[in-house]
Scaffold this motif. Structure first.
Motif, mmCIF file in Angstrom:
data_model
loop_
_atom_site.group_PDB
_atom_site.id
_atom_site.type_symbol
_atom_site.label_atom_id
_atom_site.label_comp_id
_atom_site.label_asym_id
_atom_site.label_seq_id
_atom_site.Cartn_x
_atom_site.Cartn_y
_atom_site.Cartn_z
ATOM 1 N N ASN A 226 0.773 -1.226 0.015
ATOM 2 C CA ASN A 226 -0.073 -0.131 0.017
ATOM 3 C C ASN A 226 0.814 1.220 0.121
ATOM 4 O O ASN A 226 0.375 2.311 -0.276
ATOM 5 C CB ASN A 226 -1.016 0.014 1.327
ATOM 6 C CG ASN A 226 -1.908 -0.869 1.016
ATOM 7 O OD1 ASN A 226 -3.196 -0.521 0.641
ATOM 8 N ND2 ASN A 226 -2.016 -2.114 1.692
ATOM 9 N N VAL A 227 1.990 1.121 0.521
ATOM 10 C CA VAL A 227 2.869 2.417 0.549
ATOM 11 C C VAL A 227 4.103 2.292 -0.164
ATOM 12 O O VAL A 227 4.531 3.283 -0.808
ATOM 13 C CB VAL A 227 3.297 2.566 2.153
ATOM 14 C CG1 VAL A 227 3.788 4.026 2.321
ATOM 15 C CG2 VAL A 227 1.708 2.926 2.729
ATOM 16 N N VAL A 241 5.817 9.757 6.614
ATOM 17 C CA VAL A 241 4.544 10.429 6.919
ATOM 18 C C VAL A 241 3.503 9.555 6.369
ATOM 19 O O VAL A 241 2.489 9.200 7.040
ATOM 20 C CB VAL A 241 4.412 11.759 6.434
ATOM 21 C CG1 VAL A 241 2.904 12.211 6.354
ATOM 22 C CG2 VAL A 241 5.138 12.747 7.169
ATOM 23 N N ARG A 242 3.565 8.859 5.039
ATOM 24 C CA ARG A 242 2.619 8.025 4.425
ATOM 25 C C ARG A 242 2.693 6.657 5.274
ATOM 26 O O ARG A 242 1.567 5.920 5.323
ATOM 27 C CB ARG A 242 3.040 7.857 3.112
ATOM 28 C CG ARG A 242 2.923 9.262 2.284
ATOM 29 C CD ARG A 242 3.047 8.923 0.615
ATOM 30 N NE ARG A 242 2.553 10.163 -0.031
ATOM 31 C CZ ARG A 242 2.412 10.283 -1.326
ATOM 32 N NH1 ARG A 242 2.367 9.024 -2.082
ATOM 33 N NH2 ARG A 242 2.183 11.179 -1.781
ATOM 34 N N TYR A 246 -0.773 5.289 6.899
ATOM 35 C CA TYR A 246 -1.336 4.124 6.750
ATOM 36 C C TYR A 246 -1.648 3.082 7.776
ATOM 37 O O TYR A 246 -2.711 2.474 8.084
ATOM 38 C CB TYR A 246 -0.492 3.287 5.375
ATOM 39 C CG TYR A 246 -0.729 1.786 5.679
ATOM 40 C CD1 TYR A 246 -1.982 1.425 4.759
ATOM 41 C CD2 TYR A 246 -0.088 0.852 6.206
ATOM 42 C CE1 TYR A 246 -2.270 0.101 4.821
ATOM 43 C CE2 TYR A 246 -0.335 -0.518 6.121
ATOM 44 C CZ TYR A 246 -1.466 -0.735 5.202
ATOM 45 O OH TYR A 246 -1.975 -2.222 5.340
ATOM 46 N N LEU A 247 -0.593 2.965 8.856
ATOM 47 C CA LEU A 247 -0.599 2.188 9.921
ATOM 48 C C LEU A 247 -1.837 2.733 11.010
ATOM 49 O O LEU A 247 -2.406 1.913 11.624
ATOM 50 C CB LEU A 247 0.565 2.114 10.531
ATOM 51 C CG LEU A 247 1.755 1.373 9.941
ATOM 52 C CD1 LEU A 247 2.965 1.471 10.638
ATOM 53 C CD2 LEU A 247 1.429 -0.150 9.614
ATOM 54 N N SER A 248 -1.811 4.082 11.048
ATOM 55 C CA SER A 248 -2.769 4.650 11.851
ATOM 56 C C SER A 248 -4.205 4.296 11.183
ATOM 57 O O SER A 248 -5.231 3.949 11.981
ATOM 58 C CB SER A 248 -2.709 5.989 11.975
ATOM 59 O OG SER A 248 -1.430 6.359 12.721
ATOM 60 N N ALA A 249 -4.574 4.511 9.928
ATOM 61 C CA ALA A 249 -5.722 4.160 9.403
ATOM 62 C C ALA A 249 -6.075 2.790 9.456
ATOM 63 O O ALA A 249 -7.108 2.319 9.679
ATOM 64 C CB ALA A 249 -5.604 4.587 7.783
ATOM 65 N N VAL A 263 -5.179 14.495 2.377
ATOM 66 C CA VAL A 263 -5.049 15.490 3.344
ATOM 67 C C VAL A 263 -4.223 14.800 4.446
ATOM 68 O O VAL A 263 -3.399 15.261 5.181
ATOM 69 C CB VAL A 263 -6.338 16.369 3.804
ATOM 70 C CG1 VAL A 263 -7.398 15.177 4.508
ATOM 71 C CG2 VAL A 263 -5.884 17.298 5.177
ATOM 72 N N ASP A 264 -4.565 13.286 4.935
ATOM 73 C CA ASP A 264 -4.242 12.510 5.845
ATOM 74 C C ASP A 264 -2.714 12.383 5.533
ATOM 75 O O ASP A 264 -1.904 12.174 6.461
ATOM 76 C CB ASP A 264 -5.112 11.177 5.913
ATOM 77 C CG ASP A 264 -6.467 11.554 6.374
ATOM 78 O OD1 ASP A 264 -6.932 10.615 6.101
ATOM 79 O OD2 ASP A 264 -6.679 12.366 7.087
#
Length: 269
Positions: A226-227, A241-242, A246-249, A263-264
């Motif tokens: 995904n990243v 940052v990405r 991703y991990l937070s989402a 924006v995230d």
């Protein structure tokens, strides 16, 4: 080609030429024609063999290198069953976490992507590679991931994760960690830190070279998909940052491919 010929060909492809007595490590269409003829099948041309391979869905694939576990099969399976029983029948008040580290490279991992005919995705590499490291712990019961970031994959990174877990699971009398045999998990600094926590952490080591027993490996594969694969970040800070976004989402949405708004991705971790 009749169905019997196709069945024999599928049987041959299940092994390598060396398995059937040939002094060659990979198959060619010419060699497959000879092997099938040796097995009493009709001798066919190379073009016919190519069409038969296509009808079976066979295609050229890169081999996957692995390192075999040196333990006997019975010992490895017994250890994996013990870890599984710990997850299923362990005390609900004592979390079981799968722990592992992952490398994040500024040079993108190159992977496949959907493209129109005649087109091919272009990935620009920054040249001088940079690295960051994550140490993560996946709760097997809740699916919650806890992670920390560092500039080196040393004992300090693992100790930093221990502090984060001790703060997150304050009410847990013991925290069970399932991990591999990396040196950072059993170094003198790590043992000293574990003693400082007063036995709250119990380490359960998996058999060596047995990544299939660690559920967090799936999380890292999803992270790369995904990243980091084919990414276009020019700086390490933007890439991280990405990664954190991703991990937070993933924790919030309980999905391996969470929806991320633009924006995230611009927020700091």
């Amino acid at each position: 080609m009749d169905e019997r010929f196709r069945e024999r060909l599928a049987c041959v492809l299940a092994g390598t030429p060396e398995d059937w007595g040939w002094c060659r490590s990979t198959w060619t269409r010419e060699l497959l024609c000879q092997e099938l003829a040796r097995r009493g099948q009709v001798r066919v041309s190379v073009a016919t063999m190519g069409r038969t391979l296509a009808s079976l869905g066979a295609r050229l694939k890169a081999a996957k290198p692995i390192v075999e576990c040196p333990w006997p099969s019975w010992k490895r399976q017994r250890r994996l069953r013990e870890l599984k029983c710990l997850e299923v029948y362990g005390d609900a008040r004592e979390p079981v976490l799968h722990v592992d580290e992952v490398d994040i490279h500024l040079n993108p991992k190159v992977g496949r992507d959907w493209c129109l005919p005649g087109q091919r995705r272009v990935v620009v590499t920054p040249g001088n590679n940079q690295k960051r490291y994550l140490a993560g712990a996946l709760n097997t019961r809740t699916g919650q991931l806890t992670w920390v970031e560092g500039r080196s994959k040393a004992s300090a990174l693992f100790i930093q994760l221990l502090r984060r877990l001790a703060s997150q699971y304050r009410r847990a009398r013991r925290i069970h960690l399932v991990l591999d045999n990396a040196s950072v998990h059993s170094s003198k600094k790590t043992l000293k830190a574990l003693a400082h926590f007063g036995g709250r952490f119990v380490l359960h080591f998996r058999p060596p070279y047995c990544p299939q027993g660690n559920r967090i490996e799936r999380v890292w594969l999803d992270l790369h998909a995904n990243v980091t694969r084919n990414h276009r970040c020019r700086t390490m800070d933007l890439l991280m940052v990405r990664v954190h976004a991703y991990l937070s989402a993933r924790n919030a949405q309980r999905s391996a491919s969470p929806s991320l708004r633009r924006v995230d991705l611009r927020r700091t971790p």
